[in-house]
Design a protein around this motif. Structure first.
Motif, short mmCIF file in Angstrom:
data_model
loop_
_atom_site.label_atom_id
_atom_site.label_comp_id
_atom_site.label_asym_id
_atom_site.label_seq_id
_atom_site.Cartn_x
_atom_site.Cartn_y
_atom_site.Cartn_z
N ALA A 159 0.82 -1.22 0.00
CA ALA A 159 0.00 0.00 0.00
C ALA A 159 0.86 1.27 0.00
CB ALA A 159 -0.92 0.00 1.21
N GLY A 160 2.19 1.09 0.00
CA GLY A 160 3.09 2.23 -0.16
C GLY A 160 3.63 2.81 1.13
N TRP A 161 3.39 2.16 2.25
CA TRP A 161 3.90 2.67 3.52
C TRP A 161 5.36 2.28 3.72
CZ3 TRP A 161 1.15 6.00 6.39
CH2 TRP A 161 -0.23 6.03 6.27
N LYS A 162 6.12 3.18 4.34
CA LYS A 162 7.42 2.80 4.91
C LYS A 162 7.11 2.40 6.35
CE LYS A 162 9.83 6.30 2.28
NZ LYS A 162 10.22 7.71 2.38
N ILE A 163 7.55 1.22 6.72
CA ILE A 163 7.10 0.65 7.99
C ILE A 163 8.21 0.67 9.04
CG2 ILE A 163 5.95 -1.29 9.11
CD1 ILE A 163 4.37 -0.21 6.79
N ALA A 164 7.92 1.37 10.13
CA ALA A 164 8.80 1.34 11.31
C ALA A 164 8.09 0.56 12.41
CB ALA A 164 9.11 2.76 11.78
N ILE A 165 8.87 0.00 13.31
CA ILE A 165 8.28 -0.73 14.45
C ILE A 165 9.08 -0.43 15.70
CG2 ILE A 165 9.60 -2.86 14.02
CD1 ILE A 165 7.04 -4.41 14.95
N GLU A 166 8.38 -0.34 16.82
CA GLU A 166 9.01 -0.24 18.14
C GLU A 166 8.68 -1.51 18.90
OE1 GLU A 166 8.91 4.60 18.79
OE2 GLU A 166 7.46 3.37 19.87
N THR A 167 9.71 -2.25 19.27
CA THR A 167 9.49 -3.57 19.88
C THR A 167 10.36 -3.73 21.12
OG1 THR A 167 9.65 -5.95 19.47
CG2 THR A 167 11.24 -4.57 18.34
N ASN A 168 9.90 -4.59 22.03
CA ASN A 168 10.76 -4.92 23.18
C ASN A 168 11.73 -6.05 22.84
OD1 ASN A 168 9.35 -7.40 23.56
ND2 ASN A 168 7.86 -6.44 24.92
N GLY A 169 11.64 -6.61 21.65
CA GLY A 169 12.62 -7.56 21.15
C GLY A 169 12.43 -9.00 21.60
N THR A 170 11.40 -9.30 22.38
CA THR A 170 11.23 -10.67 22.89
C THR A 170 10.62 -11.61 21.85
OG1 THR A 170 9.11 -10.04 23.84
CG2 THR A 170 11.02 -9.95 25.31
N ILE A 171 10.17 -11.06 20.73
CA ILE A 171 9.62 -11.88 19.64
C ILE A 171 10.39 -11.53 18.37
CG2 ILE A 171 7.57 -12.34 18.24
CD1 ILE A 171 5.92 -11.40 20.72
N ARG A 172 10.86 -12.54 17.68
CA ARG A 172 11.61 -12.28 16.45
C ARG A 172 10.68 -11.71 15.38
NH1 ARG A 172 15.71 -16.39 13.37
NH2 ARG A 172 16.37 -14.88 11.81
N LEU A 173 11.11 -10.66 14.71
CA LEU A 173 10.28 -9.98 13.72
C LEU A 173 10.39 -10.63 12.35
CD1 LEU A 173 11.24 -6.27 14.54
CD2 LEU A 173 9.19 -7.51 15.29
N PRO A 174 9.31 -10.55 11.53
CA PRO A 174 9.46 -10.93 10.13
C PRO A 174 10.41 -9.95 9.43
CG PRO A 174 7.23 -10.08 10.59
CD PRO A 174 7.96 -10.11 11.88
N GLU A 175 11.00 -10.37 8.33
CA GLU A 175 11.88 -9.48 7.57
C GLU A 175 11.04 -8.46 6.80
OE1 GLU A 175 15.19 -9.32 7.70
OE2 GLU A 175 15.15 -10.91 9.21
N GLY A 176 11.63 -7.31 6.50
CA GLY A 176 10.97 -6.36 5.62
C GLY A 176 10.67 -5.00 6.22
N PHE A 177 10.98 -4.80 7.48
CA PHE A 177 10.74 -3.48 8.07
C PHE A 177 11.75 -2.47 7.53
CE2 PHE A 177 8.62 -6.17 11.15
CZ PHE A 177 7.45 -5.45 11.36
N ASP A 178 11.31 -1.22 7.43
CA ASP A 178 12.20 -0.15 6.97
C ASP A 178 12.96 0.47 8.13
OD1 ASP A 178 11.42 0.04 4.06
OD2 ASP A 178 9.46 0.22 5.02
N TRP A 179 12.44 0.29 9.34
CA TRP A 179 13.13 0.85 10.51
C TRP A 179 12.69 0.06 11.74
CZ3 TRP A 179 16.98 4.38 10.72
CH2 TRP A 179 17.34 4.85 11.99
N ILE A 180 13.69 -0.43 12.48
CA ILE A 180 13.39 -1.19 13.71
C ILE A 180 14.00 -0.46 14.90
CG2 ILE A 180 13.74 -3.35 14.97
CD1 ILE A 180 13.95 -4.77 12.24
#
Ligand code: SF4
Length: 223
Positions: free
Chosen positions: A119-140
């Motif tokens: 849909a054209g979003w650049k995706i950032a995420i804020e995480t506590n890191g206890t769950i491994r993220l899927p690949e593909g984020f633009d900013w972690i």
């Protein structure tokens, strides 16, 4: 300045079945709004905030050095199309979408992430890191609140530790471009001078690696 509040980050992660998570294909959303990122290397950037309900930690002064100040309990159960419908109206303001919480990784699937990117979003995420993220984020942004051995996400763009007076400089094993120390705010939204000065002195101990990050949104009174 005293060093009398030594805190060991705990490892009491709440099991997924004990959390109030919706059925597959639905998402528990706390709020959706547009604001400015207030901290870290992206501070000042306009973003749409998609705040997920629920977290697998319960941060408090005794186990993390500060009390969680995020109300992640309230929720609307939404489908993916309902979320996209609300987001589309905000797309005119910024291309950046920040997935936050609570702990967003409890609910973000590779399919959901892929649809947001399509849909054209650049995706950032804020995480506590206890769950491994899927690949593909633009900013972690990884902000550990539990013991180092509980951190499953091993890389990030920035690592940010929220610290208060008496807590020592962490030795993270997470690979990142930026490392931040962030003084903890009080539940009433104020910043204790002692916590600020403690964090400034921590940064001075290793200035080539660490920088200070202040939660500017709290200082200037925006959400
Ligand atoms: S990880 Fe964040 S949202 Fe979850 S309890 Fe801790 S401070 Fe609150």
């Amino acid at each position: 300045m005293s060093a009398n509040r030594s805190v060991r980050l705990a490892h009491n992660i709440i099991d997924r079945p004990k959390l109030d998570l919706p059925a597959a294909g639905q998402f528990a959303i706390n709020e959706i709004f547009c604001s400015l990122q207030g901290e870290g290397a992206q501070a000042g950037r306009a973003m749409v905030f998609l705040r997920f309900s629920q977290c697998n930690l319960r941060c408090s002064v005794s186990n993390s050095g500060f009390d969680c100040d995020t109300d992640f309990s309230g929720k609307r159960v939404m489908t993916q199309s309902q979320i996209f419908s609300e987001l589309s109206a905000m797309k005119l303001q910024t291309d950046w979408l920040l997935l936050t919480g609570g702990e967003p990784a409890l609910q973000v699937t590779p399919d959901f992430l892929g649809a947001l990117k399509n849909a054209g979003w650049k995706i950032a995420i804020e995480t506590n890191g206890t769950i491994r993220l899927p690949e593909g984020f633009d900013w972690i942004t990884l902000s550990p609140k539990s013991a180092e051995h509980t951190i499953r996400q091993r890389h990030a763009d920035e690592v940010k530790y929220v610290l208060s007076e008496g807590m020592s400089l962490p030795r993270p094993s997470i690979a990142a471009k930026h490392y931040f120390v962030s003084p903890a705010f009080q539940p009433d939204g104020t910043l204790r001078r002692e916590d600020l000065e403690w964090c400034i002195n921590l940064v001075k101990q290793a200035p080539d690696k660490w920088r200070l990050s202040i939660q500017l949104h709290k200082l200037i009174g925006i959400r």
